[in-house]
Every structure is written in C-alpha cells, then in structure tokens.
Scaffold this motif. Structure first.
Motif, mmCIF file in Angstrom:
data_model
loop_
_atom_site.group_PDB
_atom_site.id
_atom_site.type_symbol
_atom_site.label_atom_id
_atom_site.label_comp_id
_atom_site.label_asym_id
_atom_site.label_seq_id
_atom_site.Cartn_x
_atom_site.Cartn_y
_atom_site.Cartn_z
ATOM 1 N N ALA A 182 0.827 -1.213 0.000
ATOM 2 C CA ALA A 182 0.000 0.000 0.000
ATOM 3 C C ALA A 182 0.861 1.261 0.000
ATOM 4 O O ALA A 182 0.561 2.232 -0.707
ATOM 5 C CB ALA A 182 -0.930 -0.001 1.214
ATOM 6 N N ARG A 210 2.152 1.622 -3.493
ATOM 7 C CA ARG A 210 1.098 1.970 -4.453
ATOM 8 C C ARG A 210 0.609 3.416 -4.282
ATOM 9 O O ARG A 210 0.391 4.117 -5.257
ATOM 10 C CB ARG A 210 -0.073 1.000 -4.298
ATOM 11 N N TYR A 211 0.421 3.831 -3.024
ATOM 12 C CA TYR A 211 -0.186 5.137 -2.785
ATOM 13 C C TYR A 211 0.814 6.209 -2.341
ATOM 14 O O TYR A 211 0.526 7.394 -2.460
ATOM 15 C CB TYR A 211 -1.309 5.006 -1.746
ATOM 16 N N LYS A 214 1.517 -1.175 -9.292
ATOM 17 C CA LYS A 214 0.057 -1.379 -9.214
ATOM 18 C C LYS A 214 -0.347 -2.803 -9.621
ATOM 19 O O LYS A 214 -1.321 -3.019 -10.335
ATOM 20 C CB LYS A 214 -0.682 -0.334 -10.055
#
Length: 198
Positions: free
Chosen positions: A69, A72-73, A129
């Motif tokens: 996470a 990804r973010y 992703k």
C-alpha cells in the motif's frame, strides 16, 4: 533493539494465535525472530504447530500488504524519505526494484525466499500497481512453506531457537527450488492428463 522487539512479541503472546498474526503484521518485527520463537512455544506445548503455521502465514501475508500500500499510494519518494522510520533503506528499495524489473509479478512469490529483498519486494509490487489479489495469493503461497519451515526449526531447536536464523538461510534457496519444481511438475502432470484424455 532486539530485546525491545522480543518484549513486544512476548506481550502479544497473551493473545495466542491472534497475537502471532499481529506481530507479523508489523514489518519492523522480523519474521526470522517471531517464527522460531513461535516454534519454541510449540516445543513448550503452548501452541499447536499447524495452527501456529496458519496464523504465521496469515500475518506474513497481511504485513507485506502494508508495504504494498505504501508503494502503491505513497510512491518511491515517500518511501525514500520516510522508509528509514520502519527500517527500510534506499539500497534495499533499489535492489527490490531491480529484481522486480527482471522477473515481473512472480517476484511476489520468489522474492520471499531471498535475503535482502524479502521484505522490500512488496514496495515495487505496489508501485507497479500489481493486482492486490494476485499479490496476496502469491505472498500467501510463498509464506506458507517459509512459516512452516521456521516454526519447525524453532520447535526442533527448542531453548536454542535463537540459532535458527543463520541455519534457515542456508536452506532457504534449496527449499524454494523444491517448491518451484513441485509446482511445475503439478502443472505438467495436469496438462499431460488433459492431453491423454482428449
């Protein structure tokens, strides 16, 4: 630092298998420390081997999801800036990046068996992703034999469970080779059966 982490793990022991899951959810807590200790608890009769393996595998899958996470973010700049606070170094991120570029999505499985990229491999998977379900399945499948292996060694070593880490690294790549061979043979056998039934 190790003594502080051990105190934290011992505190979580009161929550039994759930405590084991929680301990492995924190990526700053090394699985190489938690799992042999869980094996020692099995040795002492405080835990069931297979329940400990399942809890350890679940925790070992949830933990990498946090780094996935972040990748990804948060992206690379975020991790380079703040990764040091969760013991992630830039050189480890670079090594994981190179490994991901070379081997693709399969690293979510194979990377778990390699010291140096085992933890940080989740980061490039997130930055690329990669499908979160594929990532989770690959991670779970890889973590199951690793967890079983470390807990088994912790059980066998008993009071000397701290010696497991160095010994386990010697066998990790051969174990990975055996698993990969078994998976390939399974698919070849399945395909061969399909051809013969036509």
């Amino acid at each position: 630092m190790e003594e502080l982490i051990l105190s934290f793990i011992e505190f979580l022991k009161q929550f039994s298998y759930f405590g084991l899951i929680i301990a492995l959810t924190f990526e700053f807590v090394p699985a190489e420390l938690v799992l042999p200790l869980a094996g020692f608890w099995v040795y002492e009769g405080d835990m069931n081997y297979w329940l400990a393996v399942f809890a350890g595998t679940l925790g070992g899958t949830l933990g990498p999801l946090t780094l996935y996470a972040l990748g990804r973010y948060g992206g690379r700049p975020f991790l380079i800036k703040y990764g040091k606070y969760v013991f992630i170094k830039e050189r480890e991120i670079n090594a994981a990046d190179r490994f991901f570029e070379k081997y693709g999505a399969g690293v979510a499985f194979f990377g778990r068996f390699l010291p140096g990229v085992r933890t940080t491999i989740s980061v490039p998977c997130g930055m690329a992703k990669m499908n979160v379900w594929v990532f989770s399945i690959y991670t779970f499948i890889a973590m199951f034999p690793i967890t079983a292996f470390y807990i088994y060694l912790g059980k066998q070593f008993g009071p000397q469970w701290k010696d497991v880490g160095a010994k386990a690294e010697e066998y990790m790549l051969p174990v990975a080779g055996i698993i990969v061979t078994a998976i390939l043979l399974f698919f070849v056998f399945k395909k061969a059966r399909k051809w013969t039934s036509v």
